[in-house]
Design an enzyme around this catalytic site. Structure first.
Site, PDB file in Angstrom:
ATOM      1  N   LYS A  16     -19.235  -1.394 -10.504  1.00  0.00           N
ATOM      2  CA  LYS A  16     -19.100  -0.258  -9.572  1.00  0.00           C
ATOM      3  C   LYS A  16     -20.303   0.666  -9.620  1.00  0.00           C
ATOM      4  O   LYS A  16     -20.777   1.136  -8.584  1.00  0.00           O
ATOM      5  CB  LYS A  16     -17.840   0.576  -9.905  1.00  0.00           C
ATOM      6  CG  LYS A  16     -16.532  -0.157  -9.785  1.00  0.00           C
ATOM      7  CD  LYS A  16     -15.352   0.761 -10.087  1.00  0.00           C
ATOM      8  CE  LYS A  16     -15.358   1.359 -11.481  1.00  0.00           C
ATOM      9  NZ  LYS A  16     -15.129   0.384 -12.557  1.00  0.00           N
ATOM     10  N   VAL A  18     -23.396  -0.004 -10.485  1.00  0.00           N
ATOM     11  CA  VAL A  18     -24.560  -0.659  -9.884  1.00  0.00           C
ATOM     12  C   VAL A  18     -24.433  -0.660  -8.360  1.00  0.00           C
ATOM     13  O   VAL A  18     -25.366  -0.276  -7.643  1.00  0.00           O
ATOM     14  CB  VAL A  18     -24.712  -2.100 -10.441  1.00  0.00           C
ATOM     15  CG1 VAL A  18     -25.770  -2.876  -9.696  1.00  0.00           C
ATOM     16  CG2 VAL A  18     -25.041  -2.057 -11.939  1.00  0.00           C
ATOM     17  N   LYS A  38     -18.692  10.851  -9.352  1.00  0.00           N
ATOM     18  CA  LYS A  38     -17.787  10.174 -10.293  1.00  0.00           C
ATOM     19  C   LYS A  38     -16.795  11.253 -10.685  1.00  0.00           C
ATOM     20  O   LYS A  38     -17.163  12.223 -11.364  1.00  0.00           O
ATOM     21  CB  LYS A  38     -18.576   9.653 -11.502  1.00  0.00           C
ATOM     22  CG  LYS A  38     -17.732   8.957 -12.552  1.00  0.00           C
ATOM     23  CD  LYS A  38     -17.600   7.472 -12.323  1.00  0.00           C
ATOM     24  CE  LYS A  38     -16.730   6.829 -13.403  1.00  0.00           C
ATOM     25  NZ  LYS A  38     -16.635   5.377 -13.258  1.00  0.00           N
ATOM     26  N   ASP A  50     -22.732   7.459 -15.534  1.00  0.00           N
ATOM     27  CA  ASP A  50     -22.757   6.647 -14.307  1.00  0.00           C
ATOM     28  C   ASP A  50     -23.602   7.334 -13.226  1.00  0.00           C
ATOM     29  O   ASP A  50     -24.351   6.687 -12.507  1.00  0.00           O
ATOM     30  CB  ASP A  50     -21.336   6.378 -13.808  1.00  0.00           C
ATOM     31  CG  ASP A  50     -20.613   5.342 -14.672  1.00  0.00           C
ATOM     32  OD1 ASP A  50     -21.288   4.654 -15.456  1.00  0.00           O
ATOM     33  OD2 ASP A  50     -19.386   5.218 -14.557  1.00  0.00           O
ATOM     34  N   GLU A 120     -17.758   6.718  -6.877  1.00  0.00           N
ATOM     35  CA  GLU A 120     -17.468   5.572  -7.752  1.00  0.00           C
ATOM     36  C   GLU A 120     -16.065   5.712  -8.324  1.00  0.00           C
ATOM     37  O   GLU A 120     -15.716   6.753  -8.889  1.00  0.00           O
ATOM     38  CB  GLU A 120     -18.489   5.488  -8.896  1.00  0.00           C
ATOM     39  CG  GLU A 120     -18.115   4.347  -9.836  1.00  0.00           C
ATOM     40  CD  GLU A 120     -19.019   4.151 -11.034  1.00  0.00           C
ATOM     41  OE1 GLU A 120     -20.179   4.597 -11.023  1.00  0.00           O
ATOM     42  OE2 GLU A 120     -18.535   3.520 -11.996  1.00  0.00           O
ATOM     43  N   GLY A 121     -15.278   4.659  -8.208  1.00  0.00           N
ATOM     44  CA  GLY A 121     -13.927   4.660  -8.774  1.00  0.00           C
ATOM     45  C   GLY A 121     -13.952   4.700 -10.292  1.00  0.00           C
ATOM     46  O   GLY A 121     -15.005   4.749 -10.928  1.00  0.00           O
ATOM     47  N   GLY A 123     -12.385   2.548 -13.429  1.00  0.00           N
ATOM     48  CA  GLY A 123     -11.653   1.327 -13.789  1.00  0.00           C
ATOM     49  C   GLY A 123     -11.194   0.588 -12.543  1.00  0.00           C
ATOM     50  O   GLY A 123     -11.945   0.442 -11.581  1.00  0.00           O
ATOM     51  N   ASN A 180     -19.421  -9.683  -7.606  1.00  0.00           N
ATOM     52  CA  ASN A 180     -20.549  -9.418  -8.493  1.00  0.00           C
ATOM     53  C   ASN A 180     -20.431 -10.263  -9.757  1.00  0.00           C
ATOM     54  O   ASN A 180     -19.420 -10.187 -10.466  1.00  0.00           O
ATOM     55  CB  ASN A 180     -20.552  -7.916  -8.847  1.00  0.00           C
ATOM     56  CG  ASN A 180     -21.725  -7.532  -9.696  1.00  0.00           C
ATOM     57  OD1 ASN A 180     -22.831  -8.031  -9.506  1.00  0.00           O
ATOM     58  ND2 ASN A 180     -21.499  -6.642 -10.647  1.00  0.00           N
TER      59      ASN A 180
HETATM   60  N1  LIG Z   1     -25.050  -8.577 -11.225  1.00  0.00           N
HETATM   61  C1  LIG Z   1     -25.259  -8.163 -12.465  1.00  0.00           C
HETATM   62  N2  LIG Z   1     -26.081  -8.847 -13.290  1.00  0.00           N
HETATM   63  C2  LIG Z   1     -26.275  -8.448 -14.564  1.00  0.00           C
HETATM   64  N3  LIG Z   1     -25.708  -7.366 -15.107  1.00  0.00           N
HETATM   65  C3  LIG Z   1     -24.887  -6.628 -14.341  1.00  0.00           C
HETATM   66  C4  LIG Z   1     -24.628  -6.976 -12.992  1.00  0.00           C
HETATM   67  N4  LIG Z   1     -23.776  -6.060 -12.462  1.00  0.00           N
HETATM   68  C5  LIG Z   1     -23.524  -5.174 -13.439  1.00  0.00           C
HETATM   69  N5  LIG Z   1     -24.193  -5.509 -14.571  1.00  0.00           N
HETATM   70  C6  LIG Z   1     -24.150  -4.808 -15.863  1.00  0.00           C
HETATM   71  O1  LIG Z   1     -22.799  -4.889 -16.331  1.00  0.00           O
HETATM   72  C7  LIG Z   1     -22.386  -3.663 -16.940  1.00  0.00           C
HETATM   73  C8  LIG Z   1     -21.175  -3.120 -16.176  1.00  0.00           C
HETATM   74  O2  LIG Z   1     -21.577  -2.777 -14.850  1.00  0.00           O
HETATM   75  P1  LIG Z   1     -21.219  -1.351 -14.269  1.00  0.00           P
HETATM   76  O3  LIG Z   1     -21.545  -0.273 -15.245  1.00  0.00           O
HETATM   77  O4  LIG Z   1     -21.837  -1.236 -12.914  1.00  0.00           O
HETATM   78  O5  LIG Z   1     -19.629  -1.513 -14.162  1.00  0.00           O
HETATM   79  P2  LIG Z   1     -18.541  -0.406 -13.766  1.00  0.00           P
HETATM   80  O6  LIG Z   1     -17.539  -1.093 -12.933  1.00  0.00           O
HETATM   81  O7  LIG Z   1     -19.232   0.760 -13.198  1.00  0.00           O
HETATM   82  O8  LIG Z   1     -17.900  -0.018 -15.178  1.00  0.00           O
HETATM   83  P3  LIG Z   1     -17.023   1.313 -15.552  1.00  0.00           P
HETATM   84  O9  LIG Z   1     -15.613   0.939 -15.286  1.00  0.00           O
HETATM   85  O10 LIG Z   1     -17.318   1.490 -17.000  1.00  0.00           O
HETATM   86  O11 LIG Z   1     -17.508   2.448 -14.705  1.00  0.00           O
HETATM   87  C9  LIG Z   1     -23.623  -2.748 -16.891  1.00  0.00           C
HETATM   88  O12 LIG Z   1     -24.310  -2.866 -18.114  1.00  0.00           O
HETATM   89  C10 LIG Z   1     -24.460  -3.322 -15.749  1.00  0.00           C
HETATM   90  O13 LIG Z   1     -25.841  -3.055 -15.872  1.00  0.00           O
HETATM   91 MG   LIG Z   2     -19.256   2.766 -13.866  1.00  0.00          MG
END
Ligand SMILES: Nc1ncnc2c1ncn2[C@@H]1O[C@H](COP(=O)(O)OP(=O)(O)OP(=O)(O)O)[C@@H](O)[C@H]1O
Ligand SMILES: [Mg+2]
Length: 232
Positions: A16, A18, A38, A50, A120-121, A123, A180
Site C-alpha cells: 500500500k 509503495v 495515513k 509511510d 493509505e489504508g 492493514g 503486487n
Molecule cells: N513490488 C515489490 N517488489 C519488492 N519489494 C516490494 C514491492 N512492493 C513492496 N515491497 C516492499 O515490501 C514491504 C511492504 O510494502 P509496503 O510497505 O508498501 O506495504 P504496506 O501494505 O504499506 O504495509 P503496512 O500494512 O505496514 O502499511 C516494503 O519493504 C516494500 O518496500
Molecule cells: Mg504502509
C-alpha cells in the site's frame, strides 16, 4: 477533476505504501497538487514512516521539493502510535482515544486544499480503528473511491475477492485492482493465475501486476504502464 482515493490492501505488507507513493507521483507529474494521508500510523517513532516513503516516491527526481508534507503534518497523519500493532491494540496500550471526527476533519481539510488526496489504508479493510468500527467504514463515510492492492502470493484470490465484497457491501466505487508481487520466490504460475482467476471472478477492473524489484524506478515504470492503459 479531483481524485480522492483510498488505497486498500488485502493485508498488511501488501504494498500500500509503495502504491500510494506511486499514485502520488503519477498525479504530481501531471502537474496536479497532490498530498497523501495515513490516518493512523502505528509502529512509528516521531516520524510518520509511510508518509515519508510517499513523499520520497512522489518527489523522486524533482528539483523543487517544497515540503508540503511537513507543512500539513498535523493533517497527513492525525494519529501516530509507537506500537507496531493494529490501531485498536496500539491505541489502548498507549492510552490514546481515536476520534473519527478528527480524522475526517483532517481529510476534508486536505480535500478542500489539494486536487488529489491519496489515503493509505491500514492493514486490510476490516481492521478496526476503534472496537467494532472498521477503517473501510471511515473511508466510505469520507466518500473515497478505492484502489485495491493485492499481495500477489498463494491465497490472493480469496483475499482479493473478500476485499472486493467488503467494499461493494459499502457501496464504494472500486477504481481498480493492482496485484503486487511481494515475495521474490513466488511461483510465476501462481502470480499469473491469481490475476486471471480474479478477472474471471469479478466485473471489477483489474489494472494488472507489478513485478518484484528493489529498484523503485523499475517498479514505477511497471506501475505507470498499468495506469496509462486505462481510463483513469
Ligand atoms: N513490488 C515489490 N517488489 C519488492 N519489494 C516490494 C514491492 N512492493 C513492496 N515491497 C516492499 O515490501 C514491504 C511492504 O510494502 P509496503 O510497505 O508498501 O506495504 P504496506 O501494505 O504499506 O504495509 P503496512 O500494512 O505496514 O502499511 C516494503 O519493504 C516494500 O518496500
Ligand atoms: Mg504502509
Amino acid at each position: 477533476m479531483g481524485k480522492f482515493i483510498f488505497v486498500a490492501g488485502t493485508d498488511t505488507s501488501a504494498g500500500k505504501t509503495v502504491v500510494t507513493g506511486f499514485l502520488a507521483r503519477y498525479f504530481h507529474q501531471q502537474g496536479r497538487s497532490v498530498i497523501t494521508q495515513k490516518w493512523i500510523q502505528t509502529g512509528a517513532g516521531s516520524i510518520q514512516e509511510d508518509i515519508q516513503v510517499h513523499q520520497n516516491l512522489m518527489l523522486d527526481g524533482c528539483d523543487n521539493k517544497a515540503d508540503i508534507f511537513q507543512k500539513e503534518k498535523r493533517h497527513v497523519s492525525p494519529y501516530i502510535l509507537k506500537m507496531p500493532a493494529a490501531p485498536v491494540v496500539a491505541a489502548k496500550k498507549e492510552g490514546v482515544f481515536i476520534d473519527k471526527d478528527k480524522i475526517k476533519n483532517s481529510y476534508f481539510y486536505l480535500k478542500e486544499n489539494y486536487e488529489v488526496v491519496i489515503v493509505e489504508g491500514i492493514g486490510g479493510v476490516l481492521v478496526p480503528y476503534v472496537p467494532g468500527e472498521y477503517i473501510i467504514d471511515l473511508a466510505a463515510e469520507a466518500g473515497l473511491s478505492v484502489i485495491i492492492v493485492a499481495a500477489n502470493k498463494l491465497g490472493a484470490i480469496n483475499h482479493t475477492l473478500l476485499t472486493i465484497e467488503a467494499i461493494k457491501h459499502r457501496k464504494m466505487k472500486i477504481e481498480g485492482i493492482i496485484f503486487n508481487q511481494v515475495d521474490q520466490e513466488e511461483d510465476p504460475d501462481i502470480i499469473s493465475s491469481n490475476i486471471s482467476a480474479v478477472i474471471e471472478s469479478t466485473s471489477e477492473k483489474v489494472f494488472g501486476g507489478i513485478r518484484y524489484s528493489k529498484n523503485f524506478s523499475e517498479l514505477y515504470f511497471d506501475f505507470k504502464k498499468l495506469l496509462e492503459n486505462q481510463r483513469f
